[in-house]
Design a protein around this motif. Structure first.
Motif, mmCIF file in Angstrom:
data_model
loop_
_atom_site.group_PDB
_atom_site.id
_atom_site.type_symbol
_atom_site.label_atom_id
_atom_site.label_comp_id
_atom_site.label_asym_id
_atom_site.label_seq_id
_atom_site.Cartn_x
_atom_site.Cartn_y
_atom_site.Cartn_z
ATOM 1 N N THR A 1 42.066 73.446 9.018
ATOM 2 C CA THR A 1 41.617 72.792 10.250
ATOM 3 C C THR A 1 40.837 73.781 11.118
ATOM 4 O OG1 THR A 1 43.706 73.351 11.314
ATOM 5 C CG2 THR A 1 43.521 71.150 10.343
ATOM 6 N N ARG A 2 40.801 75.031 10.711
ATOM 7 C CA ARG A 2 40.051 76.030 11.450
ATOM 8 C C ARG A 2 39.072 76.748 10.549
ATOM 9 N NH1 ARG A 2 43.710 78.556 15.928
ATOM 10 N NH2 ARG A 2 45.123 76.833 16.288
ATOM 11 N N GLU A 3 38.047 77.256 11.168
ATOM 12 C CA GLU A 3 37.068 78.098 10.491
ATOM 13 C C GLU A 3 37.795 79.259 9.800
ATOM 14 O OE1 GLU A 3 34.581 79.620 13.561
ATOM 15 O OE2 GLU A 3 33.791 81.210 12.302
ATOM 16 N N ALA B 1 31.935 74.221 3.638
ATOM 17 C CA ALA B 1 31.849 74.303 5.090
ATOM 18 C C ALA B 1 32.540 75.596 5.544
ATOM 19 C CB ALA B 1 32.523 73.082 5.711
ATOM 20 N N ALA B 2 32.454 75.896 6.829
ATOM 21 C CA ALA B 2 33.015 77.139 7.366
ATOM 22 C C ALA B 2 34.541 77.181 7.284
ATOM 23 C CB ALA B 2 32.570 77.330 8.808
ATOM 24 N N ASN B 3 35.143 76.035 7.019
ATOM 25 C CA ASN B 3 36.608 75.972 6.920
ATOM 26 C C ASN B 3 37.066 75.791 5.474
ATOM 27 O OD1 ASN B 3 35.514 73.338 6.740
ATOM 28 N ND2 ASN B 3 37.506 72.450 7.223
ATOM 29 N N GLU B 4 36.163 76.042 4.536
ATOM 30 C CA GLU B 4 36.497 75.803 3.133
ATOM 31 C C GLU B 4 36.277 77.035 2.271
ATOM 32 O OE1 GLU B 4 35.477 71.073 2.636
ATOM 33 O OE2 GLU B 4 33.887 72.509 2.192
ATOM 34 N N VAL B 5 37.099 77.149 1.247
ATOM 35 C CA VAL B 5 36.934 78.236 0.288
ATOM 36 C C VAL B 5 37.432 77.727 -1.072
ATOM 37 C CG1 VAL B 5 39.200 79.342 0.608
ATOM 38 C CG2 VAL B 5 37.197 80.746 0.112
ATOM 39 N N ILE B 6 36.841 78.223 -2.149
ATOM 40 C CA ILE B 6 37.255 77.765 -3.483
ATOM 41 C C ILE B 6 38.367 78.654 -4.028
ATOM 42 C CG2 ILE B 6 36.534 77.472 -5.894
ATOM 43 C CD1 ILE B 6 33.813 76.738 -4.974
ATOM 44 N N CYS B 7 39.386 78.039 -4.566
ATOM 45 C CA CYS B 7 40.444 78.805 -5.227
ATOM 46 C C CYS B 7 39.881 79.356 -6.530
ATOM 47 C CB CYS B 7 41.645 77.903 -5.505
ATOM 48 S SG CYS B 7 42.891 78.743 -6.516
ATOM 49 N N ALA C 1 37.473 87.610 19.503
ATOM 50 C CA ALA C 1 36.558 87.434 20.631
ATOM 51 C C ALA C 1 35.895 86.061 20.590
ATOM 52 C CB ALA C 1 35.497 88.531 20.603
ATOM 53 N N VAL C 2 35.551 85.631 19.401
ATOM 54 C CA VAL C 2 34.889 84.334 19.263
ATOM 55 C C VAL C 2 35.891 83.326 18.708
ATOM 56 C CG1 VAL C 2 32.971 83.090 18.194
ATOM 57 C CG2 VAL C 2 32.724 85.516 18.778
ATOM 58 N N PRO C 3 36.200 82.306 19.511
ATOM 59 C CA PRO C 3 37.190 81.316 19.057
ATOM 60 C C PRO C 3 36.738 80.639 17.768
ATOM 61 C CG PRO C 3 36.650 80.979 21.369
ATOM 62 C CD PRO C 3 35.666 81.975 20.821
ATOM 63 N N ARG C 4 37.707 80.240 16.995
ATOM 64 C CA ARG C 4 37.386 79.572 15.744
ATOM 65 C C ARG C 4 37.013 78.122 15.956
ATOM 66 N NH1 ARG C 4 40.330 82.011 10.836
ATOM 67 N NH2 ARG C 4 40.871 84.059 11.615
ATOM 68 N N GLN C 5 35.999 77.739 15.210
ATOM 69 C CA GLN C 5 35.613 76.337 15.197
ATOM 70 C C GLN C 5 36.745 75.539 14.560
ATOM 71 O OE1 GLN C 5 31.916 75.988 13.133
ATOM 72 N NE2 GLN C 5 31.834 73.760 13.319
ATOM 73 N N ARG C 6 36.979 74.347 15.101
ATOM 74 C CA ARG C 6 38.027 73.497 14.535
ATOM 75 C C ARG C 6 37.416 72.342 13.760
ATOM 76 N NH1 ARG C 6 43.265 73.483 16.542
ATOM 77 N NH2 ARG C 6 43.717 75.232 17.903
ATOM 78 N N PHE C 7 38.143 71.877 12.800
ATOM 79 C CA PHE C 7 37.636 70.812 11.941
ATOM 80 C C PHE C 7 38.651 69.685 11.819
ATOM 81 C CE2 PHE C 7 35.384 74.582 10.823
ATOM 82 C CZ PHE C 7 34.113 74.163 10.447
ATOM 83 N N LEU C 8 38.119 68.474 11.813
ATOM 84 C CA LEU C 8 38.962 67.311 11.525
ATOM 85 C C LEU C 8 38.851 67.040 10.038
ATOM 86 C CD1 LEU C 8 38.344 64.751 14.396
ATOM 87 C CD2 LEU C 8 40.495 65.853 13.767
ATOM 88 N N LEU C 9 39.967 66.968 9.379
ATOM 89 C CA LEU C 9 39.944 66.780 7.924
ATOM 90 C C LEU C 9 40.267 65.348 7.551
ATOM 91 C CD1 LEU C 9 41.924 69.974 6.865
ATOM 92 C CD2 LEU C 9 39.464 69.704 7.162
#
Ligand code: ZN
Length: 100
Positions: free
Chosen positions: A66-68, A50-56, A15-23
């Motif tokens: 590139t996306r949330e 950030a909303a598009n990042e996660v730690i391994c 329903a809510v589009p994902r925010q996009r990110f420039l890397l």
């Protein structure tokens, strides 16, 4: 296969589009040049995801899309070749767990 570590998502069902990110390439040199902007080193206390990042959880590298990212997403950590699934952490943020 896309170079983006985010392996599966379906915008049409959301329903809510994902925010996009420039890397930008942050100089992460443990993967081929074409993939470098999708990873960065965790800088320790004081660093923030950030909303598009996660730690391994395996190699502690920060995986960037590139996306949330949202719970249920599957991401690929190229530096350690782990397949991960994004989950909601207890603190309300996102974390990745190894997908079996
Ligand atoms: Zn990893």
């Amino acid at each position: 296969m896309s170079t983006d570590p985010l392996l599966r998502h379906d915008d049409l069902q959301e329903a809510v589009p994902r925010q996009r990110f420039l890397l930008e390439d942050t100089g992460f040199d443990e993967v081929p040049p074409k993939y470098r902007r999708f990873y960065r080193k965790w800088r320790g206390p004081g660093d923030a995801l950030a909303a598009n990042e996660v730690i391994c959880p395996v190699c502690k590298v920060v995986i960037r899309s590139t996306r949330e990212l949202r719970p249920g997403d599957r991401v690929y950590c190229m530096p350690c070749m782990s397949r991960l699934v994004v989950v909601r952490a207890e603190d309300g943020g996102l974390e990745a767990r190894v997908a079996y």
